[in-house]
Design a protein around this motif. Sequence first.
Motif, PDB file in Angstrom:
ATOM      1  N   ILE A 121       0.844  -1.206   0.000  1.00  0.00           N
ATOM      2  CA  ILE A 121       0.000   0.000   0.000  1.00  0.00           C
ATOM      3  C   ILE A 121       0.875   1.250   0.000  1.00  0.00           C
ATOM      4  O   ILE A 121       0.683   2.153  -0.823  1.00  0.00           O
ATOM      5  CB  ILE A 121      -0.970   0.010   1.202  1.00  0.00           C
ATOM      6  N   ASN A 122       1.835   1.322   0.920  1.00  0.00           N
ATOM      7  CA  ASN A 122       2.690   2.510   0.991  1.00  0.00           C
ATOM      8  C   ASN A 122       3.506   2.693  -0.286  1.00  0.00           C
ATOM      9  O   ASN A 122       3.689   3.815  -0.752  1.00  0.00           O
ATOM     10  CB  ASN A 122       3.610   2.431   2.204  1.00  0.00           C
ATOM     11  N   SER A 123       3.994   1.605  -0.844  1.00  0.00           N
ATOM     12  CA  SER A 123       4.782   1.694  -2.076  1.00  0.00           C
ATOM     13  C   SER A 123       3.930   2.202  -3.233  1.00  0.00           C
ATOM     14  O   SER A 123       4.392   3.035  -4.031  1.00  0.00           O
ATOM     15  CB  SER A 123       5.397   0.332  -2.414  1.00  0.00           C
ATOM     16  N   LEU A 124       2.693   1.738  -3.336  1.00  0.00           N
ATOM     17  CA  LEU A 124       1.797   2.216  -4.401  1.00  0.00           C
ATOM     18  C   LEU A 124       1.446   3.693  -4.220  1.00  0.00           C
ATOM     19  O   LEU A 124       1.409   4.447  -5.196  1.00  0.00           O
ATOM     20  CB  LEU A 124       0.524   1.361  -4.447  1.00  0.00           C
ATOM     21  N   VAL A 125       1.185   4.096  -2.991  1.00  0.00           N
ATOM     22  CA  VAL A 125       0.897   5.514  -2.728  1.00  0.00           C
ATOM     23  C   VAL A 125       2.109   6.371  -3.099  1.00  0.00           C
ATOM     24  O   VAL A 125       1.963   7.419  -3.736  1.00  0.00           O
ATOM     25  CB  VAL A 125       0.477   5.732  -1.256  1.00  0.00           C
TER      26      VAL A 125
END
Length: 172
Positions: free
Chosen positions: A139-143
Amino acid sequence: MAHIVGMSLYCLLGAFQFSPALRGRRVWHRRTGRVLIPAGMIGALASIALAVFFSGPAEAFALAIVRIVFAVPMLVFLVLATRAIVHHRFDAHAAWMTRAYAIAVTGGTQALVLIVWSIVGGETSIVSETWLVAVGFVINSLVAEGIIRRRVGGRARRVAEPLGQPTSPSAL
């Protein structure tokens, strides 16, 4: 201790590096960056060491591997960010630092994912916890990638548009 101190310093002070007002103060941004990059590297290296020298229950080994899978790229991103800034490639530096920071602050996202899972699905097992921790990293990487693309896209549009022209069809 190295992981806690390094990551705490990196996460807390690092948040201010994304402020345009503070980033505009080049002296502050540079001095802070000279502390943050080593702190982030120490935190990532300590995270890798904790996972490599893992001494927990055998069923939690996969969780240690997930942490290595993301700590190694964080370390690589910090090295690439350092290399980019040395070569005055500011956009690349910002992108690599954004990626590294996204991985560093994943603990909060993981906690949120685990809480939501617990409310909806009940107790977690070590297997589900491993997957949920990985989901937090993803999630953090995609954001982070979305933020980077938006930043780069905005710059590309500003450069391509003639002066005095509206920036969007809705502005007409």
